[in-house]
Every structure is written in C-alpha cells, then in structure tokens.
Motif scaffolding. Structure first.
Motif, PDB file in Angstrom:
ATOM      1  N   SER A 194     -25.703 -24.013  11.163  1.00 64.49           N
ATOM      2  CA  SER A 194     -25.837 -23.623   9.761  1.00 64.49           C
ATOM      3  C   SER A 194     -24.724 -22.722   9.269  1.00 64.49           C
ATOM      4  O   SER A 194     -24.187 -22.904   8.173  1.00 64.49           O
ATOM      5  CB  SER A 194     -27.185 -22.913   9.569  1.00 64.49           C
ATOM      6  N   GLU A 195     -24.347 -21.738  10.096  1.00 60.88           N
ATOM      7  CA  GLU A 195     -23.498 -20.652   9.633  1.00 60.88           C
ATOM      8  C   GLU A 195     -22.046 -20.710  10.117  1.00 60.88           C
ATOM      9  O   GLU A 195     -21.154 -20.237   9.420  1.00 60.88           O
ATOM     10  CB  GLU A 195     -24.105 -19.312  10.083  1.00 60.88           C
ATOM     11  N   ASP A 196     -21.814 -21.252  11.326  1.00 65.13           N
ATOM     12  CA  ASP A 196     -20.482 -21.075  11.920  1.00 65.13           C
ATOM     13  C   ASP A 196     -20.291 -22.069  13.056  1.00 65.13           C
ATOM     14  O   ASP A 196     -20.434 -21.731  14.231  1.00 65.13           O
ATOM     15  CB  ASP A 196     -20.358 -19.632  12.426  1.00 65.13           C
ATOM     16  N   GLN A 197     -19.923 -23.294  12.722  1.00 66.47           N
ATOM     17  CA  GLN A 197     -19.837 -24.334  13.737  1.00 66.47           C
ATOM     18  C   GLN A 197     -18.650 -24.148  14.674  1.00 66.47           C
ATOM     19  O   GLN A 197     -18.617 -24.738  15.750  1.00 66.47           O
ATOM     20  CB  GLN A 197     -19.793 -25.707  13.068  1.00 66.47           C
ATOM     21  N   ARG A 198     -17.679 -23.352  14.291  1.00 63.87           N
ATOM     22  CA  ARG A 198     -16.540 -23.095  15.162  1.00 63.87           C
ATOM     23  C   ARG A 198     -16.692 -21.787  15.948  1.00 63.87           C
ATOM     24  O   ARG A 198     -15.733 -21.308  16.548  1.00 63.87           O
ATOM     25  CB  ARG A 198     -15.245 -23.041  14.332  1.00 63.87           C
ATOM     26  N   PHE A 199     -17.876 -21.224  15.953  1.00 68.21           N
ATOM     27  CA  PHE A 199     -18.111 -19.937  16.598  1.00 68.21           C
ATOM     28  C   PHE A 199     -17.612 -19.867  18.047  1.00 68.21           C
ATOM     29  O   PHE A 199     -16.968 -18.882  18.422  1.00 68.21           O
ATOM     30  CB  PHE A 199     -19.601 -19.593  16.545  1.00 68.21           C
ATOM     31  N   ALA A 250     -16.756 -17.609   3.632  1.00 65.17           N
ATOM     32  CA  ALA A 250     -16.257 -18.226   4.861  1.00 65.17           C
ATOM     33  C   ALA A 250     -16.456 -17.271   6.033  1.00 65.17           C
ATOM     34  O   ALA A 250     -15.686 -17.265   6.981  1.00 65.17           O
ATOM     35  CB  ALA A 250     -14.789 -18.604   4.703  1.00 65.17           C
ATOM     36  N   SER A 251     -17.504 -16.463   5.971  1.00 69.95           N
ATOM     37  CA  SER A 251     -17.748 -15.460   7.007  1.00 69.95           C
ATOM     38  C   SER A 251     -18.256 -16.123   8.277  1.00 69.95           C
ATOM     39  O   SER A 251     -19.130 -16.993   8.243  1.00 69.95           O
ATOM     40  CB  SER A 251     -18.781 -14.433   6.529  1.00 69.95           C
ATOM     41  N   THR A 252     -17.721 -15.684   9.387  1.00 73.53           N
ATOM     42  CA  THR A 252     -18.185 -16.152  10.683  1.00 73.53           C
ATOM     43  C   THR A 252     -19.414 -15.347  11.109  1.00 73.53           C
ATOM     44  O   THR A 252     -19.757 -14.321  10.501  1.00 73.53           O
ATOM     45  CB  THR A 252     -17.086 -15.980  11.734  1.00 73.53           C
ATOM     46  N   LEU A 269     -35.760 -21.686   9.927  1.00 78.29           N
ATOM     47  CA  LEU A 269     -35.376 -20.276   9.823  1.00 78.29           C
ATOM     48  C   LEU A 269     -33.889 -20.143   9.509  1.00 78.29           C
ATOM     49  O   LEU A 269     -33.492 -19.334   8.669  1.00 78.29           O
ATOM     50  CB  LEU A 269     -35.714 -19.541  11.116  1.00 78.29           C
ATOM     51  N   ALA A 270     -33.063 -20.942  10.172  1.00 80.46           N
ATOM     52  CA  ALA A 270     -31.622 -20.886   9.917  1.00 80.46           C
ATOM     53  C   ALA A 270     -31.303 -21.298   8.488  1.00 80.46           C
ATOM     54  O   ALA A 270     -30.359 -20.777   7.888  1.00 80.46           O
ATOM     55  CB  ALA A 270     -30.882 -21.794  10.899  1.00 80.46           C
ATOM     56  N   ALA A 271     -32.089 -22.207   7.941  1.00 76.66           N
ATOM     57  CA  ALA A 271     -31.852 -22.687   6.580  1.00 76.66           C
ATOM     58  C   ALA A 271     -32.060 -21.599   5.536  1.00 76.66           C
ATOM     59  O   ALA A 271     -31.503 -21.663   4.439  1.00 76.66           O
ATOM     60  CB  ALA A 271     -32.768 -23.872   6.274  1.00 76.66           C
ATOM     61  N   THR A 272     -32.824 -20.555   5.872  1.00 74.66           N
ATOM     62  CA  THR A 272     -33.086 -19.480   4.907  1.00 74.66           C
ATOM     63  C   THR A 272     -31.987 -18.430   4.887  1.00 74.66           C
ATOM     64  O   THR A 272     -31.930 -17.606   3.967  1.00 74.66           O
ATOM     65  CB  THR A 272     -34.411 -18.761   5.229  1.00 74.66           C
ATOM     66  N   LEU A 273     -31.102 -18.433   5.878  1.00 75.46           N
ATOM     67  CA  LEU A 273     -30.174 -17.320   6.071  1.00 75.46           C
ATOM     68  C   LEU A 273     -29.238 -17.025   4.888  1.00 75.46           C
ATOM     69  O   LEU A 273     -28.905 -15.859   4.678  1.00 75.46           O
ATOM     70  CB  LEU A 273     -29.354 -17.522   7.347  1.00 75.46           C
ATOM     71  N   PRO A 274     -28.792 -18.022   4.126  1.00 79.20           N
ATOM     72  CA  PRO A 274     -27.923 -17.643   2.997  1.00 79.20           C
ATOM     73  C   PRO A 274     -28.586 -16.686   2.020  1.00 79.20           C
ATOM     74  O   PRO A 274     -27.927 -15.841   1.421  1.00 79.20           O
ATOM     75  CB  PRO A 274     -27.617 -18.989   2.328  1.00 79.20           C
ATOM     76  N   ASN A 275     -29.920 -16.814   1.848  1.00 77.39           N
ATOM     77  CA  ASN A 275     -30.640 -15.950   0.912  1.00 77.39           C
ATOM     78  C   ASN A 275     -32.125 -15.960   1.264  1.00 77.39           C
ATOM     79  O   ASN A 275     -32.913 -16.674   0.644  1.00 77.39           O
ATOM     80  CB  ASN A 275     -30.426 -16.419  -0.532  1.00 77.39           C
ATOM     81  N   PRO A 276     -32.532 -15.192   2.276  1.00 77.55           N
ATOM     82  CA  PRO A 276     -33.924 -15.229   2.733  1.00 77.55           C
ATOM     83  C   PRO A 276     -34.924 -14.704   1.705  1.00 77.55           C
ATOM     84  O   PRO A 276     -36.122 -14.963   1.833  1.00 77.55           O
ATOM     85  CB  PRO A 276     -33.911 -14.362   3.988  1.00 77.55           C
ATOM     86  N   MET A 277     -34.454 -13.964   0.701  1.00 75.58           N
ATOM     87  CA  MET A 277     -35.363 -13.508  -0.349  1.00 75.58           C
ATOM     88  C   MET A 277     -35.727 -14.650  -1.303  1.00 75.58           C
ATOM     89  O   MET A 277     -36.819 -14.692  -1.861  1.00 75.58           O
ATOM     90  CB  MET A 277     -34.715 -12.365  -1.145  1.00 75.58           C
ATOM     91  N   LEU A 278     -34.809 -15.581  -1.478  1.00 74.12           N
ATOM     92  CA  LEU A 278     -35.026 -16.715  -2.370  1.00 74.12           C
ATOM     93  C   LEU A 278     -35.535 -17.930  -1.617  1.00 74.12           C
ATOM     94  O   LEU A 278     -36.437 -18.637  -2.085  1.00 74.12           O
ATOM     95  CB  LEU A 278     -33.725 -17.050  -3.103  1.00 74.12           C
TER      96      LEU A 278
END
Length: 211
Positions: free
Chosen positions: A60-65, A92-94, A173-182
């Motif tokens: 979800s967040e960083d496929q090149r981690f 583009a935050s890792t 759970l990962a899908a909520t990470l951009p904005n867990p309040m929304l």
C-alpha cells in the motif's frame, strides 16, 4: 544532533513508549475540548505480528521499501513530473520517512520540518535494520481515532491479536492508512473496499518481503 543519534540508537532495541503523533493527539484534545482522551497503543514484537500485515503496508505505502535507502527518488521525480504537467502534487513518503515523522515530529508542514524529517530518516536507515523499521512502523501507525499500532487495531476491529489477522484483514487496515479518520475499517466505504482489493492484488504480485 548527539541526542537524536543516541535516541535512535536506543530505539533500535527498545519499544517506543509513545510517539510525537500520539502526544499531538493529546494536545489537540486539550486545545479543542479541554479534556483528556486515552490513546490505545499496544506494542507487539515482530514475531507477534502476522506477516500479512508487513506485506499489506508495503504493498500500500512503499513497494520499493526493501531496496531504497530511506528515500524513493523515482517516486519523488514521478510526483514532481505529474505536478509540473498540471496534476495534483501527491506524497512520495517512504515507510522510513513516515516512521521518522510519526515518531519524532508533529503533523505541521514547513521546510525546516522536512529537513528534520530527512535527518531522522537517514539516522533510522543507518542505525536500524529494515525489519526494525517495519516493526516500528506497524506499531506506531494510526489506524483510527486515538488508535495506534497493528495490535490495538486488530483487537479493536477484529477481536483478535495482530499475529492472527489474515490477508484480507491486513489489506483492509493498510487501506485506511492514508487517512484513518476518514477511511474507517469498522464501516468500510466502497472506496475503501476498492483500495483493499487493489492492495491484495499488489501483495500477490510482490510476494514475500525480501530484506
């Protein structure tokens, strides 16, 4: 500088007792409501976290981690190109940068803050293993209102420990990470479910994490 290096060195092994974002939530409560609201935060060691959780947040967040050294230069350049062409400037935050931000800094935005974030990102990448960065990220990420960490989120939403969540639950759970309040895992919208399906496909494409 010496203090920041020493702090990061200690946190290579010790679980963070709190984070800047957790403290900031208390500050917001006092500022807006004049009251105290408890933060739900439970630390879980990597061995007590489902491997699906790690796969889901990377998808979800960083496929090149596993490959980068804290900064995904390709994603940064792509974001700049889209903005120059008239598109919306996207983040583009890792995962490493998000750990630095969530653990040590507040949500305020400025060039000075970005510089401090970059410094802590470099320290984290130099002093911690990739496994440790991911472990801390999963433990301090915000998954809902005053709800921090994969263990607290798993208990709250599914009534099970983090080691027991399956692929679908981890992706939600990962899908909520951009904005867990929304984006609420308890009441998933059509958009959130669409993100969950996309993350599940990415998890299959990426396979098991390789460090």
């Amino acid at each position: 500088m010496v203090f920041s290096i020493g702090l990061c060195a200690l946190l290579r092994w010790l679980p963070p007792p709190t984070s800047a974002f957790m403290l900031y939530r208390h500050y917001e409560d006092l500022l807006h409501n004049g009251s105290f609201k408890a933060v739900h935060y439970r630390w879980a060691n990597a061995k007590n976290i489902s491997p699906y959780a790690a796969s889901a947040v990377m998808a979800s967040e960083d496929q090149r981690f596993p490959e980068h050294s804290g900064f995904d230069l390709d994603s940064i350049q792509s974001s700049i190109d889209v903005y120059v062409d008239g598109g919306k400037l996207r983040g583009a935050s890792t995962i490493s940068q998000q750990v630095a931000k969530n653990l040590f800094l507040t949500p305020t935005k400025s060039f000075i803050r970005k510089g401090i974030e970059a410094w802590f990102t470099l320290l984290i990448e130099a002093l911690w293993s990739k496994e440790r960065i991911l472990e801390v990220y999963l433990n301090i990420a915000e998954f809902g209102d005053h709800l921090f960490g994969i263990e607290a989120a798993s208990q709250h939403y599914f009534g099970i420990p983090a080691r027991s969540i399956n692929r679908s639950q981890a992706a939600l759970l990962a899908a909520t990470l951009p904005n867990p309040m929304l984006l609420k895992a308890a009441q998933p919208s059509a958009y959130l479910l669409k993100r969950q399906r996309w993350i599940l496909r990415q998890m299959s494409n990426l396979g098991e994490p390789k460090f």
